[in-house]
Design an enzyme around this catalytic site. Structure first.
Site, PDB file in Angstrom:
ATOM      1  N   ALA A 142       0.867  -1.183   0.000  1.00 39.75           N
ATOM      2  CA  ALA A 142       0.000   0.000   0.000  1.00 39.75           C
ATOM      3  C   ALA A 142       0.898   1.226   0.000  1.00 39.75           C
ATOM      4  O   ALA A 142       1.961   1.230   0.626  1.00 39.75           O
ATOM      5  CB  ALA A 142      -0.913   0.008   1.219  1.00 39.75           C
TER       6      ALA A 142
ATOM      7  N   ILE B 211       1.982  10.063   2.560  1.00 43.50           N
ATOM      8  CA  ILE B 211       3.084  10.282   3.496  1.00 43.50           C
ATOM      9  C   ILE B 211       4.013   9.076   3.573  1.00 43.50           C
ATOM     10  O   ILE B 211       5.222   9.226   3.738  1.00 43.50           O
ATOM     11  CB  ILE B 211       2.539  10.638   4.890  1.00 43.50           C
TER      12      ILE B 211
ATOM     13  N   VAL C  97       3.604   0.947   2.878  1.00 45.18           N
ATOM     14  CA  VAL C  97       3.642  -0.199   3.794  1.00 45.18           C
ATOM     15  C   VAL C  97       4.167  -1.430   3.067  1.00 45.18           C
ATOM     16  O   VAL C  97       3.795  -1.693   1.918  1.00 45.18           O
ATOM     17  CB  VAL C  97       2.244  -0.480   4.379  1.00 45.18           C
TER      18      VAL C  97
ATOM     19  N   ASP D  49      -9.854   8.300  11.834  1.00 46.56           N
ATOM     20  CA  ASP D  49      -9.807   7.939  10.415  1.00 46.56           C
ATOM     21  C   ASP D  49     -10.344   6.525  10.240  1.00 46.56           C
ATOM     22  O   ASP D  49      -9.691   5.662   9.646  1.00 46.56           O
ATOM     23  CB  ASP D  49      -8.367   8.048   9.898  1.00 46.56           C
TER      24      ASP D  49
END
Length: 519
Positions: free
Chosen positions: A130, A134, A137, A286
């Site tokens: 992913a 910013i 992963v 989030d």
């Protein structure tokens, strides 16, 4: 002056991209002053044909502008009081998905953080699974066989965000200098809040600390958990935590096939969020489906602690009382709590505000979740805040927006979920605990500690008060005055600010006109 010119150039580029991608179609020119209406009309002339629906135009423009603006768009999705519910809904669909950076850079970041080769730390280290604005992963395996998620910051991301945030700050200051509504909505404070949030997100040790605190708060919750960080491997540029094997909450068919109770999961999503917000004062801000999983034991698992929200004890009490007032239809008490909290200025009428709150609450009672438009509810709520001169409270707007996202997630699992019935046990338990006898004793204990600290500082406080009173008495006799240099400096600053604002408008207009005639 050079920095101001740089900010103007960047702002002009942003304006051009927004115009070119058709995002200006979302702006209602009727509420703008004549000069701004002219700029919007000029910008619409260079709009790219076939720009797509309004739901994709702004997202496309922000994606083209780069990671800083993608993050800014996601942040504005939590501020429907500023951008309106329609734009906030469009931005909520903005996917923080960017092209991954090369594996060589990811490996270099790990080797810099730990001073040894990647193979000395991980047995296996995958390609990116992913990639966001910013960080990205990777999946990895440690020497002991355990699987972990490795989050690595993008190279050079701090400098880019610092530059873009400086330009956003410049634009917000110009807007507040010219618009009372911009000052009420606190544009500068919005940019500063984003800056603080991004600064914390770019130190992954702080995200590990957030996960650690979250784990401590929820350790007794049998139906919720958070992945544990690996403190030995986490550094400023990288976060290592346990890999979660589970089903994404967005994959309803897979959840059903695995035998999970979808209605129970829907209730768990709502009640877990409320527990974290009201009980702990620390919540995941989030909670979109991509950050929520269900593990093999049926527990809800929340990942990515980059964006967290906090509420103080008083704010939690006010929130609980406001929610309980809506649940029980005690709109007078809801209004009183708003005044007690200082959310509504004292010169307004409690009865008038209670009447306005009733207009929000009554249409949504005794209706299923699929019959309620939370977007309409929030739109009406924000109209009321403007009517009663309520200054924006960033932490409460983030909470409200997260609540809408959480309800949307729960609705995908149980379309007939009743928000109020689901919330009532959590809110009632907290109020019983904190406003009952035990809560009163704890409040008294806090008051005693505060009083003791004040008494300890009393001599110093009295001395300062005497000095201030002496200065006030002297000023009342001789008057308050500014020297000539101060007056001239204030005049120069105001004139310069007005000149730069006018130059900014003309520069943007000139660039747009140039594109119209020479593209």
């Amino acid at each position: 002056m050079i920095s101001a010119l740089a900010h103007l150039a960047r702002s002009a580029r942003v304006g051009f991209v927004l115009a070119r991608e058709g995002a200006l179609a979302l702006v209602d020119p009727s509420v703008l002053p004549p000069a701004a209406r002219a700029l919007i009309a000029l910008g619409r002339l260079i709009e790219r044909r076939g720009a797509g629906s309004s739901a994709t135009r702004l997202a496309a423009a922000l994606t083209r502008l780069g990671p800083s603006y993608v993050k800014f768009g996601q942040f504005l999705a939590t501020r429907p009081d500023v951008v309106g519910m329609k734009i906030a809904e469009d931005l909520s669909a903005l996917q923080d998905r960017m092209a991954p950076f090369p594996m060589a850079q990811a490996r270099a970041a790990i080797e810099t953080a730990h001073g040894k080769p990647v193979e000395a730390i991980f047995v296996d280290f995958s390609e990116p699974v992913a990639a966001a604005s910013i960080a990205q992963v990777h999946r990895a395996r440690l020497n002991d066989g355990s699987e972990v998620a490795v989050k690595i910051l993008r190279p050079g991301i701090r400098d880019r965000f610092h530059r873009d945030l400086a330009s956003m700050r410049f634009g917000a200051q110009l807007a507040e200098a010219r618009s009372p509504e911009a000052r009420r909505l606190r544009f500068v404070a919005i940019v500063e809040t984003l800056a603080r949030s991004v600064t914390m997100e770019m130190d992954l040790r702080l995200e590990a600390a957030a996960l650690s605190e979250f784990i401590e708060n929820t350790k007794e919750d049998a139906d919720f958990r958070v992945p544990a960080p690996d403190w030995q491997l986490t550094a400023r540029e990288m976060l290592v935590d346990e890999w979660i094997d589970g089903i994404r909450l967005s994959d309803v068919e897979a959840l059903r096939a695995a035998g999970h109770d979808l209605q129970a999961l829907g209730r768990n999503v709502i009640q877990s969020f409320l527990k974290h917000a009201i009980r702990d004062g620390f919540f995941h801000a989030d909670m979109h489906p991509g950050n929520l999983f269900v593990d093999a034991q049926g527990r809800l698992v929340a990942v990515d602690g980059g964006i967290m929200g906090r509420l103080g004890h008083k704010e939690r009490r006010f929130l609980a009382e406001i929610l309980f007032g809506f649940i029980t239809r005690d709109y007078r008490r809801v209004a009183e709590v708003h005044f007690e909290a200082g959310y509504v200025p004292a010169h307004h009428s409690i009865d008038d505000f209670a009447q306005a709150i009733r207009a929000v609450g009554e249409p949504i009672h005794d209706k299923r979740a699929d019959e309620i438009s939370m977007a309409k509810v929030l739109t009406l709520l924000f109209e009321i805040t403007g009517l009663f001169d309520m200054v924006t409270r960033t932490e409460l707007v983030m909470l409200q927006k997260t609540m809408v996202v959480v309800e949307g997630v729960a609705r995908t699992l149980d379309p007939h979920l009743d928000m109020w019935t689901t919330a009532e046990p959590v809110v009632r338990d907290w109020l019983t605990r904190n406003l009952g006898p035990i809560g009163k004793l704890e409040d008294a204990g806090r008051s005693v500690r505060t009083l003791a600290a004040s008494l300890a500082n009393l001599p110093e406080t009295v001395g300062r008060a005497e000095r201030v009173l002496g200065q006030l008495e002297d000023s009342s006799r001789h008057g308050f005055s500014l020297d000539e240099a101060s007056v001239q400096a204030i005049g120069r600053a105001e004139a310069a600010r007005n000149r730069w604002g006018n130059w900014a408008l003309w520069l943007i207009a000139a660039l747009l006109a140039w594109k119209v005639f020479f593209d």
